[in-house]
Design a protein around this motif. Structure first.
Motif, PDB file in Angstrom:
ATOM      1  N   GLY A  39      66.722  19.362  44.174  1.00  0.00           N
ATOM      2  CA  GLY A  39      67.481  20.279  44.872  1.00  0.00           C
ATOM      3  C   GLY A  39      67.085  21.604  44.934  1.00  0.00           C
ATOM      4  N   GLY A  40      65.571  21.788  43.965  1.00  0.00           N
ATOM      5  CA  GLY A  40      65.102  23.108  44.225  1.00  0.00           C
ATOM      6  C   GLY A  40      64.206  23.480  45.119  1.00  0.00           C
ATOM      7  N   ARG A  41      64.110  24.792  45.339  1.00  0.00           N
ATOM      8  CA  ARG A  41      63.248  25.344  46.426  1.00  0.00           C
ATOM      9  C   ARG A  41      61.888  26.089  45.984  1.00  0.00           C
ATOM     10  N   LEU A  42      61.217  26.095  46.991  1.00  0.00           N
ATOM     11  CA  LEU A  42      59.719  26.460  46.833  1.00  0.00           C
ATOM     12  C   LEU A  42      59.803  27.744  47.946  1.00  0.00           C
ATOM     13  N   SER A  43      59.434  28.894  47.827  1.00  0.00           N
ATOM     14  CA  SER A  43      59.263  30.033  48.845  1.00  0.00           C
ATOM     15  C   SER A  43      58.037  30.516  48.810  1.00  0.00           C
ATOM     16  N   PHE A  44      57.370  30.628  49.865  1.00  0.00           N
ATOM     17  CA  PHE A  44      56.063  31.341  49.995  1.00  0.00           C
ATOM     18  C   PHE A  44      55.992  32.027  51.245  1.00  0.00           C
ATOM     19  N   PHE A  45      54.654  32.975  51.281  1.00  0.00           N
ATOM     20  CA  PHE A  45      54.457  33.386  52.753  1.00  0.00           C
ATOM     21  C   PHE A  45      53.078  33.279  53.100  1.00  0.00           C
ATOM     22  N   SER A  46      53.172  33.849  54.507  1.00  0.00           N
ATOM     23  CA  SER A  46      51.440  33.479  55.259  1.00  0.00           C
ATOM     24  C   SER A  46      51.708  34.637  56.242  1.00  0.00           C
ATOM     25  N   TYR A  47      50.508  35.472  56.136  1.00  0.00           N
ATOM     26  CA  TYR A  47      50.603  36.544  57.190  1.00  0.00           C
ATOM     27  C   TYR A  47      50.503  36.175  58.587  1.00  0.00           C
ATOM     28  N   VAL A  48      51.163  37.061  59.391  1.00  0.00           N
ATOM     29  CA  VAL A  48      51.057  36.761  60.904  1.00  0.00           C
ATOM     30  C   VAL A  48      49.708  37.160  61.456  1.00  0.00           C
ATOM     31  N   GLY A  49      49.124  36.307  62.369  1.00  0.00           N
ATOM     32  CA  GLY A  49      47.964  36.610  62.906  1.00  0.00           C
ATOM     33  C   GLY A  49      46.539  35.685  62.303  1.00  0.00           C
ATOM     34  N   GLY A  50      47.294  34.730  61.608  1.00  0.00           N
ATOM     35  CA  GLY A  50      46.688  34.026  60.946  1.00  0.00           C
ATOM     36  C   GLY A  50      45.471  32.990  61.698  1.00  0.00           C
ATOM     37  N   ARG A  51      45.783  32.818  62.993  1.00  0.00           N
ATOM     38  CA  ARG A  51      44.948  32.046  63.760  1.00  0.00           C
ATOM     39  C   ARG A  51      43.697  32.870  64.250  1.00  0.00           C
ATOM     40  N   ALA A  52      43.963  34.297  64.326  1.00  0.00           N
ATOM     41  CA  ALA A  52      42.696  35.237  64.495  1.00  0.00           C
ATOM     42  C   ALA A  52      41.801  35.166  63.455  1.00  0.00           C
ATOM     43  N   GLY A  53      42.365  35.085  62.362  1.00  0.00           N
ATOM     44  CA  GLY A  53      41.177  34.939  61.231  1.00  0.00           C
ATOM     45  C   GLY A  53      40.718  33.936  61.130  1.00  0.00           C
ATOM     46  N   GLN A  54      41.073  32.639  61.580  1.00  0.00           N
ATOM     47  CA  GLN A  54      40.591  31.395  61.711  1.00  0.00           C
ATOM     48  C   GLN A  54      39.097  31.215  62.617  1.00  0.00           C
ATOM     49  N   LEU A  55      39.153  32.135  63.538  1.00  0.00           N
ATOM     50  CA  LEU A  55      37.801  32.377  64.495  1.00  0.00           C
ATOM     51  C   LEU A  55      36.935  32.997  63.636  1.00  0.00           C
ATOM     52  N   LEU A  56      37.216  33.825  62.730  1.00  0.00           N
ATOM     53  CA  LEU A  56      36.150  34.527  61.872  1.00  0.00           C
ATOM     54  C   LEU A  56      35.819  33.678  60.770  1.00  0.00           C
ATOM     55  N   ASP A  57      36.771  33.067  60.136  1.00  0.00           N
ATOM     56  CA  ASP A  57      36.368  31.973  59.108  1.00  0.00           C
ATOM     57  C   ASP A  57      36.902  30.595  59.267  1.00  0.00           C
ATOM     58  N   PRO A  58      36.141  29.545  59.550  1.00  0.00           N
ATOM     59  CA  PRO A  58      36.444  28.367  60.061  1.00  0.00           C
ATOM     60  C   PRO A  58      37.152  27.876  58.996  1.00  0.00           C
ATOM     61  N   GLY A  59      36.888  27.880  57.506  1.00  0.00           N
ATOM     62  CA  GLY A  59      37.607  27.324  56.409  1.00  0.00           C
ATOM     63  C   GLY A  59      38.772  27.696  56.348  1.00  0.00           C
ATOM     64  N   GLN A  60      39.371  29.119  56.961  1.00  0.00           N
ATOM     65  CA  GLN A  60      40.721  29.172  56.974  1.00  0.00           C
ATOM     66  C   GLN A  60      41.365  28.250  57.688  1.00  0.00           C
TER      67      GLN A  60
END
Length: 234
Positions: free
Chosen positions: A156-177
């Motif tokens: 019944g426990g929860r994990l909450s985390f975040f990621s930044y908007v625009g991540g797909r653009a970052g993937q173009l600069l860093d394929p590792g992402q």
């Protein structure tokens, strides 16, 4: 409750900026999480009771922006653990637990650990809030950490985390992402119960809420799954 003074807030922002310049991949952002993002990350935390106190873990608290919001949601019997790898941030948090009235009030039931979360022997928690920049971590490390955190949640426990908007653009600069985000999506897919976007944060961010199902015979006090539409962490 005290409100941070302008000099204190500026000093905290400068400390965060300095650590970003030194350790950008593990710090993940130029500035601490804003109030709206902090509220979204902690919205599912409910106070426990003397009969059933709650245990909460925050991973990557930085300078404590989210921690201060989290502290307001703890009941008088609940406990908090903080795991932070950045030494200057640990020193900042240790000082805040002594001198910031919002954190000093819970200091006696807060444990601060210096180190990487994957090197810690974690307990069992009702809620976990994670501020790690998963997109900047190696894929294998992403999978290991997500698995570690999920396995540390009580039913019944929860994990909450975040990621930044625009991540797909970052993937173009860093394929590792791209690889790290793909691993992240696969690891969280069975557990996501809701996502939301916080446009007012700098930068804008998605917040994702994961749930470990409660057993039928478990009086875990879990809230019903969110009805928000899941959004892509990428």
């Amino acid at each position: 409750m005290t409100i941070p003074t302008a000099p204190a807030a500026l000093a905290e922002a400068m400390a965060f900026l300095l650590q970003f310049a030194r350790t950008a991949r593990t710090t993940g952002s130029l500035v601490p999480s804003g109030a709206a993002l902090s509220r979204a990350l902690t919205r599912h935390i409910r106070p426990g009771s003397a009969h059933r106190p709650r245990a909460v873990l925050e991973v990557g608290p930085g300078t404590g922006a989210v921690t201060r919001h989290l502290a307001q949601r703890l009941g008088p019997y609940d406990t908090l653990e903080l795991v932070e790898a950045n030494g200057p941030f640990v020193d900042h948090l240790a000082s805040a637990l002594r001198h910031d009235t919002r954190l000093a009030a819970i200091a006696h039931r807060t444990r601060l650990h210096h180190g990487f979360v994957q090197d810690q022997r974690l307990g069992d928690y009702d809620n976990i809030v994670c501020g790690l920049p998963f997109a900047n971590l190696p894929p294998a490390q992403v999978k290991a950490i997500v698995g570690q955190l999920l396995s540390s949640l009580r039913p019944g426990g929860r994990l909450s985390f975040f990621s930044y908007v625009g991540g797909r653009a970052g993937q173009l600069l860093d394929p590792g992402q791209a690889r790290s985000r793909h691993v992240l999506r696969e690891a969280i897919a069975p557990h996501v119960v809701g996502s939301e976007i916080v446009l007012s944060n700098l930068p804008p961010a998605y917040v994702h809420h994961l749930l470990v199902p409660a057993r039928a015979d478990c009086d875990c006090g879990a809230t019903a799954p969110s009805s928000r539409t899941p959004a892509s962490p990428a």
